[in-house]
Design a protein around this motif. Structure first.
Motif, PDB file in Angstrom:
ATOM      1  N   LYS A 179      76.063  13.083 -72.654  1.00 53.53           N
ATOM      2  CA  LYS A 179      76.980  11.959 -72.872  1.00 53.53           C
ATOM      3  C   LYS A 179      76.683  10.826 -71.911  1.00 53.53           C
ATOM      4  O   LYS A 179      76.660   9.653 -72.279  1.00 53.53           O
ATOM      5  CB  LYS A 179      78.437  12.423 -72.703  1.00 53.53           C
ATOM      6  CG  LYS A 179      79.101  12.853 -73.991  1.00 53.53           C
ATOM      7  CD  LYS A 179      80.592  13.003 -73.760  1.00 53.53           C
ATOM      8  CE  LYS A 179      81.283  13.288 -75.095  1.00 53.53           C
ATOM      9  NZ  LYS A 179      82.755  13.409 -74.918  1.00 53.53           N
ATOM     10  N   GLU A 180      76.447  11.181 -70.654  1.00 50.20           N
ATOM     11  CA  GLU A 180      76.142  10.194 -69.625  1.00 50.20           C
ATOM     12  C   GLU A 180      74.818   9.505 -69.915  1.00 50.20           C
ATOM     13  O   GLU A 180      74.699   8.273 -69.814  1.00 50.20           O
ATOM     14  CB  GLU A 180      76.086  10.885 -68.259  1.00 50.20           C
ATOM     15  CG  GLU A 180      75.722   9.963 -67.094  1.00 50.20           C
ATOM     16  CD  GLU A 180      76.783   8.912 -66.805  1.00 50.20           C
ATOM     17  OE1 GLU A 180      76.436   7.898 -66.170  1.00 50.20           O
ATOM     18  OE2 GLU A 180      77.945   9.081 -67.237  1.00 50.20           O
ATOM     19  N   LEU A 181      73.817  10.288 -70.303  1.00 51.82           N
ATOM     20  CA  LEU A 181      72.507   9.726 -70.627  1.00 51.82           C
ATOM     21  C   LEU A 181      72.611   8.791 -71.829  1.00 51.82           C
ATOM     22  O   LEU A 181      72.031   7.701 -71.831  1.00 51.82           O
ATOM     23  CB  LEU A 181      71.506  10.853 -70.917  1.00 51.82           C
ATOM     24  CG  LEU A 181      70.066  10.427 -71.203  1.00 51.82           C
ATOM     25  CD1 LEU A 181      69.478   9.664 -70.012  1.00 51.82           C
ATOM     26  CD2 LEU A 181      69.196  11.650 -71.510  1.00 51.82           C
ATOM     27  N   ALA A 182      73.351   9.209 -72.849  1.00 50.63           N
ATOM     28  CA  ALA A 182      73.530   8.387 -74.048  1.00 50.63           C
ATOM     29  C   ALA A 182      74.217   7.067 -73.695  1.00 50.63           C
ATOM     30  O   ALA A 182      73.852   6.001 -74.213  1.00 50.63           O
ATOM     31  CB  ALA A 182      74.344   9.141 -75.087  1.00 50.63           C
ATOM     32  N   SER A 183      75.197   7.141 -72.808  1.00 50.71           N
ATOM     33  CA  SER A 183      75.920   5.936 -72.381  1.00 50.71           C
ATOM     34  C   SER A 183      74.996   4.974 -71.639  1.00 50.71           C
ATOM     35  O   SER A 183      75.038   3.756 -71.851  1.00 50.71           O
ATOM     36  CB  SER A 183      77.091   6.333 -71.477  1.00 50.71           C
ATOM     37  OG  SER A 183      77.735   5.194 -70.961  1.00 50.71           O
ATOM     38  N   ILE A 184      74.131   5.517 -70.785  1.00 58.17           N
ATOM     39  CA  ILE A 184      73.199   4.694 -70.010  1.00 58.17           C
ATOM     40  C   ILE A 184      72.236   3.953 -70.924  1.00 58.17           C
ATOM     41  O   ILE A 184      72.060   2.732 -70.814  1.00 58.17           O
ATOM     42  CB  ILE A 184      72.416   5.566 -69.000  1.00 58.17           C
ATOM     43  CG1 ILE A 184      73.334   6.027 -67.867  1.00 58.17           C
ATOM     44  CG2 ILE A 184      71.227   4.786 -68.421  1.00 58.17           C
ATOM     45  CD1 ILE A 184      72.705   7.065 -66.960  1.00 58.17           C
ATOM     46  N   ILE A 185      71.618   4.676 -71.859  1.00 59.64           N
ATOM     47  CA  ILE A 185      70.600   4.030 -72.710  1.00 59.64           C
ATOM     48  C   ILE A 185      71.230   3.115 -73.760  1.00 59.64           C
ATOM     49  O   ILE A 185      70.604   2.174 -74.229  1.00 59.64           O
ATOM     50  CB  ILE A 185      69.670   5.065 -73.376  1.00 59.64           C
ATOM     51  CG1 ILE A 185      70.439   5.960 -74.353  1.00 59.64           C
ATOM     52  CG2 ILE A 185      68.969   5.904 -72.327  1.00 59.64           C
ATOM     53  CD1 ILE A 185      69.539   6.827 -75.217  1.00 59.64           C
ATOM     54  N   PHE A 186      72.499   3.373 -74.104  1.00 54.81           N
ATOM     55  CA  PHE A 186      73.195   2.506 -75.059  1.00 54.81           C
ATOM     56  C   PHE A 186      73.449   1.133 -74.451  1.00 54.81           C
ATOM     57  O   PHE A 186      73.408   0.116 -75.146  1.00 54.81           O
ATOM     58  CB  PHE A 186      74.518   3.153 -75.482  1.00 54.81           C
ATOM     59  CG  PHE A 186      75.281   2.356 -76.510  1.00 54.81           C
ATOM     60  CD1 PHE A 186      74.925   2.404 -77.850  1.00 54.81           C
ATOM     61  CD2 PHE A 186      76.356   1.554 -76.126  1.00 54.81           C
ATOM     62  CE1 PHE A 186      75.623   1.656 -78.797  1.00 54.81           C
ATOM     63  CE2 PHE A 186      77.062   0.808 -77.064  1.00 54.81           C
ATOM     64  CZ  PHE A 186      76.690   0.865 -78.400  1.00 54.81           C
ATOM     65  N   ASN A 187      73.692   1.125 -73.144  1.00 52.74           N
ATOM     66  CA  ASN A 187      74.048  -0.124 -72.468  1.00 52.74           C
ATOM     67  C   ASN A 187      72.878  -0.812 -71.764  1.00 52.74           C
ATOM     68  O   ASN A 187      73.050  -1.894 -71.207  1.00 52.74           O
ATOM     69  CB  ASN A 187      75.162   0.153 -71.441  1.00 52.74           C
ATOM     70  CG  ASN A 187      76.461   0.563 -72.106  1.00 52.74           C
ATOM     71  OD1 ASN A 187      77.006  -0.185 -72.908  1.00 52.74           O
ATOM     72  ND2 ASN A 187      76.947   1.747 -71.802  1.00 52.74           N
ATOM     73  N   ASP A 188      71.698  -0.189 -71.777  1.00 47.16           N
ATOM     74  CA  ASP A 188      70.559  -0.760 -71.046  1.00 47.16           C
ATOM     75  C   ASP A 188      69.280  -0.533 -71.848  1.00 47.16           C
ATOM     76  O   ASP A 188      68.744   0.578 -71.891  1.00 47.16           O
ATOM     77  CB  ASP A 188      70.458  -0.092 -69.666  1.00 47.16           C
ATOM     78  CG  ASP A 188      69.444  -0.778 -68.755  1.00 47.16           C
ATOM     79  OD1 ASP A 188      68.458  -1.335 -69.273  1.00 47.16           O
ATOM     80  OD2 ASP A 188      69.638  -0.741 -67.522  1.00 47.16           O
TER      81      ASP A 188
END
Length: 199
Positions: A76-85
């Motif tokens: 979830k954290e990884l998905a959030s990072i790549i979604f926003n950057d």
């Protein structure tokens, strides 16, 4: 990365498709018929398991903050990072895509005849790595109906997803074989049987 040359004695077919078109149903039927089948999403997840190649490279690039208490990647954290950057997304893709292709190469060398589901086949231009590709599609109205019934999505949610994906028409232009799945499962299976009879 391994160079993937097509071997005349081996056949590796990619399965892809539009949303809710029945890709998994096709793969499941092929598996029932006795053909080896693989899924790139599962390969990706396996490569990110603790101490696997993908895991080690992701931790090296993103730091240990990306791990949960069990030292597993917090998806979830990884998905959030790549979604926003977008740059972080490119870093992740530069790590995972060569590793997935390496696994595909190993799979095609292992089996004389094999099917691999590749969700982003045409977006990535990976059809060149396969002997043939099958695109599973359905009418948009049917896609929406299936998603509402089977995935508890609203019509608006489905439309947003569709708008963010490569269009059906664009995929059809790239595909070698197009399978329209607008009927029942028996009709779909009959279409698959006819394609298999060519080999």
């Amino acid at each position: 990365m391994c160079e993937m040359s097509k071997n005349e004695e081996k056949t590796c077919i990619a399965i892809s498709g539009t949303m809710a078109s029945g890709k998994s149903t096709v793969l499941s039927y092929l598996n029932q018929l006795g053909y080896p089948t693989y899924n790139c999403d599962i390969i990706n997840a396996q490569l990110q398991e603790v101490n696997e190649k993908g895991y080690l490279k992701i931790v090296e690039s993103f730091g240990e903050d990306i791990l949960n208490d069990n030292k597993e990647i917090n998806r979830k954290e990884l998905a959030s990072i790549i979604f926003n950057d977008i740059e972080k997304k490119k870093i992740l893709e530069s790590i995972m895509h060569p590793l997935i292709l390496e696994k595909i190469y190993e799979i095609r060398e292992k089996h004389p005849f094999v099917f691999i589901e590749v969700p982003l086949l045409y977006e990535l231009g990976w059809e060149k790595y396969f002997d043939e590709d099958w695109l599973i599609t359905c009418e948009e109205s049917l896609c929406i109906k299936r998603c509402i019934q089977n995935r508890n999505m609203t019509k608006e949610e489905v439309q947003v997803r569709l708008n963010h994906q490569m269009s059906k028409e664009s995929k059809m232009k790239k595909a070698k074989i197009v399978i329209e799945n607008n009927g029942n499962i028996q009709e779909l299976q009959k279409r698959i049987d006819l394609l298999l009879e060519r080999n």
